[in-house]
Motif scaffolding. Structure first.
Motif, PDB file in Angstrom:
ATOM      1  N   VAL A 177      -8.713  -1.813   5.991  1.00  0.00           N
ATOM      2  CA  VAL A 177      -9.817  -2.767   6.065  1.00  0.00           C
ATOM      3  C   VAL A 177     -10.808  -2.518   4.923  1.00  0.00           C
ATOM      4  CG1 VAL A 177     -11.767  -3.539   7.473  1.00  0.00           C
ATOM      5  CG2 VAL A 177      -9.557  -3.114   8.541  1.00  0.00           C
ATOM      6  N   GLY A 178     -11.005  -1.253   4.572  1.00  0.00           N
ATOM      7  CA  GLY A 178     -11.951  -0.904   3.511  1.00  0.00           C
ATOM      8  C   GLY A 178     -11.450  -1.160   2.105  1.00  0.00           C
ATOM      9  N   GLY A 179     -10.171  -1.376   1.943  1.00  0.00           N
ATOM     10  CA  GLY A 179      -9.612  -1.622   0.616  1.00  0.00           C
ATOM     11  C   GLY A 179      -8.372  -0.780   0.379  1.00  0.00           C
ATOM     12  N   LEU A 180      -8.079  -0.548  -0.880  1.00  0.00           N
ATOM     13  CA  LEU A 180      -6.871   0.178  -1.268  1.00  0.00           C
ATOM     14  C   LEU A 180      -7.101   1.685  -1.225  1.00  0.00           C
ATOM     15  CD1 LEU A 180      -5.997  -2.177  -4.224  1.00  0.00           C
ATOM     16  CD2 LEU A 180      -4.691  -1.950  -2.115  1.00  0.00           C
ATOM     17  N   THR A 181      -6.103   2.396  -0.715  1.00  0.00           N
ATOM     18  CA  THR A 181      -6.146   3.853  -0.645  1.00  0.00           C
ATOM     19  C   THR A 181      -4.873   4.407  -1.274  1.00  0.00           C
ATOM     20  OG1 THR A 181      -4.972   4.064   1.467  1.00  0.00           O
ATOM     21  CG2 THR A 181      -7.365   3.684   1.578  1.00  0.00           C
ATOM     22  N   ASP A 182      -4.783   5.731  -1.343  1.00  0.00           N
ATOM     23  CA  ASP A 182      -3.580   6.370  -1.876  1.00  0.00           C
ATOM     24  C   ASP A 182      -2.513   6.564  -0.807  1.00  0.00           C
ATOM     25  OD1 ASP A 182      -4.640   6.546  -4.441  1.00  0.00           O
ATOM     26  OD2 ASP A 182      -5.619   8.461  -4.017  1.00  0.00           O
TER      27      ASP A 182
ATOM     28  N   SER B 209     -14.264  -7.985  -9.526  1.00  0.00           N
ATOM     29  CA  SER B 209     -13.430  -7.131  -8.675  1.00  0.00           C
ATOM     30  C   SER B 209     -13.285  -7.772  -7.295  1.00  0.00           C
ATOM     31  CB  SER B 209     -14.066  -5.744  -8.526  1.00  0.00           C
ATOM     32  OG  SER B 209     -15.211  -5.817  -7.696  1.00  0.00           O
ATOM     33  N   SER B 210     -12.406  -7.190  -6.505  1.00  0.00           N
ATOM     34  CA  SER B 210     -12.235  -7.676  -5.136  1.00  0.00           C
ATOM     35  C   SER B 210     -13.554  -7.564  -4.364  1.00  0.00           C
ATOM     36  CB  SER B 210     -11.139  -6.879  -4.425  1.00  0.00           C
ATOM     37  OG  SER B 210     -11.411  -5.490  -4.441  1.00  0.00           O
TER      38      SER B 210
ATOM     39  N   GLY C   8     -10.576  -5.106   2.288  1.00  0.00           N
ATOM     40  CA  GLY C   8      -9.144  -5.143   2.579  1.00  0.00           C
ATOM     41  C   GLY C   8      -8.673  -6.513   3.027  1.00  0.00           C
ATOM     42  N   THR C   9      -9.497  -7.193   3.813  1.00  0.00           N
ATOM     43  CA  THR C   9      -9.153  -8.543   4.271  1.00  0.00           C
ATOM     44  C   THR C   9      -9.070  -9.495   3.082  1.00  0.00           C
ATOM     45  OG1 THR C   9     -10.136  -8.173   6.439  1.00  0.00           O
ATOM     46  CG2 THR C   9      -9.884 -10.467   5.735  1.00  0.00           C
ATOM     47  N   LEU C  10     -10.026  -9.368   2.153  1.00  0.00           N
ATOM     48  CA  LEU C  10     -10.016 -10.228   0.964  1.00  0.00           C
ATOM     49  C   LEU C  10      -8.759  -9.977   0.135  1.00  0.00           C
ATOM     50  CD1 LEU C  10     -10.841 -10.303  -2.352  1.00  0.00           C
ATOM     51  CD2 LEU C  10     -11.380 -12.269  -0.893  1.00  0.00           C
ATOM     52  N   ILE C  11      -8.411  -8.710  -0.067  1.00  0.00           N
ATOM     53  CA  ILE C  11      -7.214  -8.376  -0.849  1.00  0.00           C
ATOM     54  C   ILE C  11      -5.966  -8.946  -0.177  1.00  0.00           C
ATOM     55  CG2 ILE C  11      -5.743  -6.477  -1.659  1.00  0.00           C
ATOM     56  CD1 ILE C  11      -8.426  -4.835  -1.950  1.00  0.00           C
ATOM     57  N   MET C  12      -5.885  -8.798   1.133  1.00  0.00           N
ATOM     58  CA  MET C  12      -4.730  -9.319   1.860  1.00  0.00           C
ATOM     59  C   MET C  12      -4.677 -10.855   1.782  1.00  0.00           C
ATOM     60  SD  MET C  12      -3.421  -8.727   5.775  1.00  0.00           S
ATOM     61  CE  MET C  12      -3.903  -7.032   5.760  1.00  0.00           C
TER      62      MET C  12
END
Length: 150
Positions: A37-42, A83-84, A109-113
């Motif tokens: 939800v917070g965005g991209l992680t490793d 950026s996102s 994360g929702t925006l990226i998805m």
């Protein structure tokens, strides 16, 4: 004069099962590994749709389709000016206006998805949960203009 109803009353199907069917493929999409939800992680984990508010995802992708998406105008290169995180704020402001503040938050994360669902490519910004997309500058301008009009 007819009473105005909530925007979502007319335009979005409130059937959670339909939303799950539409977005189900995202939970197995390897491109989205590590997306939260917070965005991209490793992380190497696949997306867990239960972590996301599917109504907000549905609404965000509708705004993207209305104001940004044109399958013929996607840029071949990534736009580093936005950026996102910045794009999510633009989408939030439009949704807040359209839904009379019913939906006023869209997670990164929702925006990226939602962008991925609308077939935009993304590239992670190293060391951050954010990314950039292959959106032409004209599309961002169209979105900014919409914010002024709404």
């Amino acid at each position: 004069m007819e009473e105005e109803k909530d925007y979502l009353y007319y335009f979005w199907n409130p059937d959670h099962k339909d939303w799950l069917r539409e977005f189900a493929y995202l939970s197995t999409d390897k491109t989205l590994k590590g997306l939260t939800v917070g965005g991209l992680t490793d992380s190497k984990k696949l997306v867990n749709l239960d972590d996301f508010d599917l109504e907000v995802l549905m609404c965000a992708q509708d705004i993207i389709k209305c104001y940004i998406h044109s399958p013929y105008k996607q840029a071949n290169k990534f736009n580093e000016d936005y950026s996102s995180y910045g794009l999510k704020h633009m989408i939030e402001r439009i949704l807040a206006k359209i839904t009379r503040n019913r939906i006023n938050y869209v997670s990164n994360g929702t925006l990226i998805m939602a962008m991925h669902h609308c077939r935009f490519k993304f590239q992670r910004i190293p060391g951050t949960p954010n990314c950039i997309f292959n959106i032409p500058k004209k599309s961002y301008k169209k979105l900014e203009d919409a914010l002024q009009r709404i």
